[in-house]
Motif scaffolding. Structure first.
Motif, PDB file in Angstrom:
ATOM      1  N   GLY A 119       0.807  -1.235   0.085  1.00 20.54           N
ATOM      2  CA  GLY A 119       0.164   0.176   0.248  1.00 20.54           C
ATOM      3  C   GLY A 119       0.773   1.241  -0.049  1.00 20.54           C
ATOM      4  O   GLY A 119       0.652   2.326  -0.756  1.00 20.54           O
ATOM      5  N   LEU A 120       1.810   1.429   0.797  1.00 15.00           N
ATOM      6  CA  LEU A 120       2.783   2.389   0.848  1.00 15.00           C
ATOM      7  C   LEU A 120       3.601   2.546  -0.536  1.00 15.00           C
ATOM      8  O   LEU A 120       3.652   3.867  -0.896  1.00 15.00           O
ATOM      9  CB  LEU A 120       3.772   2.372   1.826  1.00 15.00           C
ATOM     10  N   ALA A 121       4.025   1.437  -1.209  1.00 13.36           N
ATOM     11  CA  ALA A 121       4.838   1.711  -2.491  1.00 13.36           C
ATOM     12  C   ALA A 121       3.596   2.392  -3.336  1.00 13.36           C
ATOM     13  O   ALA A 121       4.106   3.091  -4.130  1.00 13.36           O
ATOM     14  CB  ALA A 121       5.118   0.292  -2.665  1.00 13.36           C
ATOM     15  N   LEU A 122       2.291   1.868  -3.553  1.00 14.94           N
ATOM     16  CA  LEU A 122       1.318   2.365  -4.363  1.00 14.94           C
ATOM     17  C   LEU A 122       1.229   3.597  -4.268  1.00 14.94           C
ATOM     18  O   LEU A 122       0.808   4.562  -5.166  1.00 14.94           O
ATOM     19  CB  LEU A 122       0.229   1.442  -4.408  1.00 14.94           C
ATOM     20  N   ALA A 123       0.850   4.133  -2.871  1.00 16.30           N
ATOM     21  CA  ALA A 123       0.588   5.299  -2.514  1.00 16.30           C
ATOM     22  C   ALA A 123       1.693   6.549  -2.939  1.00 16.30           C
ATOM     23  O   ALA A 123       1.308   7.439  -3.411  1.00 16.30           O
ATOM     24  CB  ALA A 123       0.344   5.621  -1.128  1.00 16.30           C
ATOM     25  N   VAL A 124       2.811   6.153  -2.793  1.00 14.65           N
ATOM     26  CA  VAL A 124       4.097   6.970  -3.217  1.00 14.65           C
ATOM     27  C   VAL A 124       4.054   7.097  -4.508  1.00 14.65           C
ATOM     28  O   VAL A 124       4.170   8.108  -5.173  1.00 14.65           O
ATOM     29  CB  VAL A 124       5.399   6.579  -2.503  1.00 14.65           C
ATOM     30  N   SER A 125       3.740   6.077  -5.184  1.00 10.73           N
ATOM     31  CA  SER A 125       3.870   6.125  -6.828  1.00 10.73           C
ATOM     32  C   SER A 125       2.767   6.885  -7.208  1.00 10.73           C
ATOM     33  O   SER A 125       2.907   7.553  -8.160  1.00 10.73           O
ATOM     34  CB  SER A 125       3.745   4.664  -7.315  1.00 10.73           C
ATOM     35  N   ALA A 126       1.623   6.776  -6.678  1.00  8.30           N
ATOM     36  CA  ALA A 126       0.533   7.645  -7.054  1.00  8.30           C
ATOM     37  C   ALA A 126       0.613   9.088  -6.841  1.00  8.30           C
ATOM     38  O   ALA A 126       0.484  10.006  -7.770  1.00  8.30           O
ATOM     39  CB  ALA A 126      -0.847   7.266  -6.281  1.00  8.30           C
ATOM     40  N   LEU A 127       1.385   9.469  -5.598  1.00  8.53           N
ATOM     41  CA  LEU A 127       1.490  10.721  -5.663  1.00  8.53           C
ATOM     42  C   LEU A 127       2.624  11.386  -6.528  1.00  8.53           C
ATOM     43  O   LEU A 127       2.337  12.325  -7.124  1.00  8.53           O
ATOM     44  CB  LEU A 127       2.253  10.882  -4.184  1.00  8.53           C
ATOM     45  N   LEU A 128       3.525  10.523  -7.018  1.00  7.94           N
ATOM     46  CA  LEU A 128       4.540  11.076  -7.914  1.00  7.94           C
ATOM     47  C   LEU A 128       3.831  11.181  -9.325  1.00  7.94           C
ATOM     48  O   LEU A 128       4.088  11.955 -10.366  1.00  7.94           O
ATOM     49  CB  LEU A 128       5.927  10.167  -8.046  1.00  7.94           C
ATOM     50  N   GLY A 129       2.875  10.357  -9.611  1.00  8.22           N
ATOM     51  CA  GLY A 129       1.927  10.282 -10.816  1.00  8.22           C
ATOM     52  C   GLY A 129       1.311  11.751 -10.753  1.00  8.22           C
ATOM     53  O   GLY A 129       1.238  12.073 -11.762  1.00  8.22           O
ATOM     54  N   VAL A 130       0.671  11.892  -9.577  1.00  8.74           N
ATOM     55  CA  VAL A 130      -0.159  13.422  -9.506  1.00  8.74           C
ATOM     56  C   VAL A 130       0.837  14.432  -9.808  1.00  8.74           C
ATOM     57  O   VAL A 130       0.277  15.387 -10.689  1.00  8.74           O
ATOM     58  CB  VAL A 130      -0.749  13.288  -8.111  1.00  8.74           C
ATOM     59  N   TYR A 237      -2.021  10.235 -15.704  1.00  6.70           N
ATOM     60  CA  TYR A 237      -0.487   9.943 -15.310  1.00  6.70           C
ATOM     61  C   TYR A 237      -0.366   9.384 -14.018  1.00  6.70           C
ATOM     62  O   TYR A 237       0.589   8.693 -13.633  1.00  6.70           O
ATOM     63  CB  TYR A 237       0.209  11.366 -15.506  1.00  6.70           C
ATOM     64  N   THR A 238      -1.505   9.595 -13.147  1.00 11.04           N
ATOM     65  CA  THR A 238      -1.593   8.848 -11.819  1.00 11.04           C
ATOM     66  C   THR A 238      -1.685   7.298 -12.086  1.00 11.04           C
ATOM     67  O   THR A 238      -1.090   6.373 -11.404  1.00 11.04           O
ATOM     68  CB  THR A 238      -2.640   9.503 -10.911  1.00 11.04           C
ATOM     69  N   LEU A 239      -2.623   6.881 -13.019  1.00  9.72           N
ATOM     70  CA  LEU A 239      -2.784   5.398 -13.356  1.00  9.72           C
ATOM     71  C   LEU A 239      -1.307   4.779 -13.749  1.00  9.72           C
ATOM     72  O   LEU A 239      -0.961   3.947 -13.354  1.00  9.72           O
ATOM     73  CB  LEU A 239      -3.749   5.325 -14.267  1.00  9.72           C
ATOM     74  N   SER A 240      -0.735   5.444 -14.687  1.00  8.70           N
ATOM     75  CA  SER A 240       0.508   4.870 -15.002  1.00  8.70           C
ATOM     76  C   SER A 240       1.361   4.841 -14.077  1.00  8.70           C
ATOM     77  O   SER A 240       2.303   3.983 -13.825  1.00  8.70           O
ATOM     78  CB  SER A 240       1.103   5.984 -16.300  1.00  8.70           C
ATOM     79  N   ALA A 241       1.718   5.945 -13.091  1.00 11.30           N
ATOM     80  CA  ALA A 241       2.488   5.761 -11.911  1.00 11.30           C
ATOM     81  C   ALA A 241       2.139   4.264 -11.071  1.00 11.30           C
ATOM     82  O   ALA A 241       2.886   3.779 -10.523  1.00 11.30           O
ATOM     83  CB  ALA A 241       2.475   7.051 -11.089  1.00 11.30           C
ATOM     84  N   VAL A 242       0.647   4.357 -10.651  1.00 12.09           N
ATOM     85  CA  VAL A 242       0.267   3.222 -10.044  1.00 12.09           C
ATOM     86  C   VAL A 242       0.863   1.992 -10.640  1.00 12.09           C
ATOM     87  O   VAL A 242       1.228   0.996 -10.078  1.00 12.09           O
ATOM     88  CB  VAL A 242      -1.218   3.384  -9.615  1.00 12.09           C
ATOM     89  N   LEU A 243       0.456   1.645 -11.923  1.00 12.75           N
ATOM     90  CA  LEU A 243       1.008   0.534 -12.740  1.00 12.75           C
ATOM     91  C   LEU A 243       2.351   0.432 -12.660  1.00 12.75           C
ATOM     92  O   LEU A 243       2.938  -0.901 -12.565  1.00 12.75           O
ATOM     93  CB  LEU A 243       0.297   0.571 -14.022  1.00 12.75           C
ATOM     94  N   ALA A 244       3.250   1.369 -12.635  1.00 14.61           N
ATOM     95  CA  ALA A 244       4.762   1.153 -12.519  1.00 14.61           C
ATOM     96  C   ALA A 244       5.150   0.910 -11.168  1.00 14.61           C
ATOM     97  O   ALA A 244       5.914   0.006 -10.899  1.00 14.61           O
ATOM     98  CB  ALA A 244       5.284   2.613 -12.814  1.00 14.61           C
ATOM     99  N   GLY A 245       4.414   1.329  -9.982  1.00 17.82           N
ATOM    100  CA  GLY A 245       4.696   0.930  -8.799  1.00 17.82           C
ATOM    101  C   GLY A 245       4.277  -0.665  -8.625  1.00 17.82           C
ATOM    102  O   GLY A 245       5.086  -1.294  -7.921  1.00 17.82           O
TER     103      GLY A 245
END
Length: 361
Positions: A119-130, A237-245
């Protein structure tokens, strides 16, 4: 010719016109090359100890999972007329966050710790995607520039999180994400399939996919039609970042170590190649998730073939580039048109036989 034969011919021609068709052909040819070297290459067996499937095909599917995640996200970003060069760096950030969290917990058997790390990894990824989305849609930076900045900043952030060191941790539930099996199949493959199906249902069973394509075709016209590109760009871009996470979690959990220099290194290039092979236009306006799947499988098969054939590391980039160039030429309508023109004589040339009505040019 019967109606059934005519319909079959139309279906076959329609399939050949799809760009990812040549990706499928390339996968088949690469597998045949491996079979020539080892006739047992395609063999899939059942491990007598645990009942899991093992074999080169299983390895290819497992290796394609991280590429598939970032390729799907890249497809949506490219469809808006943008690009995301930061996916490889976001992978290492997600891996660094998860490994540091597990290491700090000191619990190698807790499922709660594994979920917390995920959860923390995906949350940080989503934040960077935002942040990526805001830079593109609000600040107005070119996607290439904004994601290039994030590519550099992301890997630097991972080094800050890990103090510049490769971080290893132990947690069996987290390791199970990448190395576990369910009904004999790798969990990582099943999770990748589930994620792709969910994304496909969301973008193709709703107006979201059409709005994304509309932004890529003509941003001004889409805005006049009532589409708000700012929110959609941030979402994409947020979705792309979450998938990258997710891809970063897959890559890290397989070895339970994050290498701040190598994890996700140049995978953004593989994602772009997979997207192009799958038929998504880099000019924006259309995307193909099915094509992204084919592209990811092709990249994984190509990587496996390079290792299996014993291609030297110095020649690997050239070998990989040659295969991709040949495939792109096969996909080109202009190149295929040249071959068709050579097969059918030009009626305007004196002495040339006029083309028959049944020939399709």
């Amino acid at each position: 010719m019967s109606t059934t034969e005519r319909r079959t011919g139309v279906a076959v021609r329609g399939l050949i016109r799809r760009q990812y068709f040549w990706g499928i052909i390339a996968i088949v040819l690469l597998l045949l090359v491996n079979v020539v070297k080892d006739p047992a290459f395609l063999a899939v067996s059942v491990n007598s100890l645990n009942g899991n499937l093992v074999g080169n095909l299983v390895d290819i599917l497992r290796a394609s999972a991280p590429i598939l995640m970032i390729a799907v996200g890249m497809s949506l970003v490219v469809a808006t007329g943008g690009i995301d060069l930061s996916v490889g760096s976001l992978m290492v950030v997600a891996g660094a966050v998860s490994m540091e969290f597990i290491k700090a917990s000191g619990d190698g058997a807790s499922g709660g710790v594994a979920l917390g790390a995920l959860g923390l990894a995906l949350a940080v990824s989503a934040l960077l995607g935002v942040v990526n989305g805001l830079l593109v849609s609000v600040v107005g930076l070119q996607p290439f520039i904004s994601t290039l900045v994030m590519m550099l900043a992301g890997r630097g952030l991972a080094k800050v999180i890990t103090s510049g060191q490769n971080t290893a941790a132990a947690n069996e539930p987290f390791r199970w994400i990448a190395n576990g099996y369910v009904i004999g199949l790798p969990v990582v493959v099943l999770l990748a399939v589930v994620v792709v199906v969910i994304v496909a249902l969301v973008v193709r069973r709703s107006a979201l996919g059409l709005m994304i394509e509309a932004i890529g075709i003509n941003p001004k016209a889409s805005r006049m039609a009532g589409i708000k590109p700012r929110g959609l760009l941030i979402t994409v871009y947020t979705l792309s970042a979450v998938l990258a996470g997710i891809a970063g979690v897959f890559a890290t959990a397989s070895v339970m170590t994050v290498d701040v220099s190598r994890t996700g290194y140049q995978l953004e290039l593989d994602a772009i190649l997979a997207v192009v092979i799958g038929g998504t236009s880099l000019a924006g306006g259309k995307f193909s998730l099915g094509g992204a799947v084919v592209g990811a499988l092709l990249i994984a098969t190509l990587d496996k073939t390079i290792v299996f054939l014993g291609v030297s590391s110095s020649a690997t980039p050239a070998f990989k580039a040659a295969v991709i160039i040949v495939l792109c030429l096969l996909q080109s309508e202009r190149v295929r048109g040249l071959f068709r023109q050579r097969r059918v004589p030009d009626a305007r040339v004196p002495g040339a036989e006029a083309p028959r009505a049944s020939v399709t040019v």
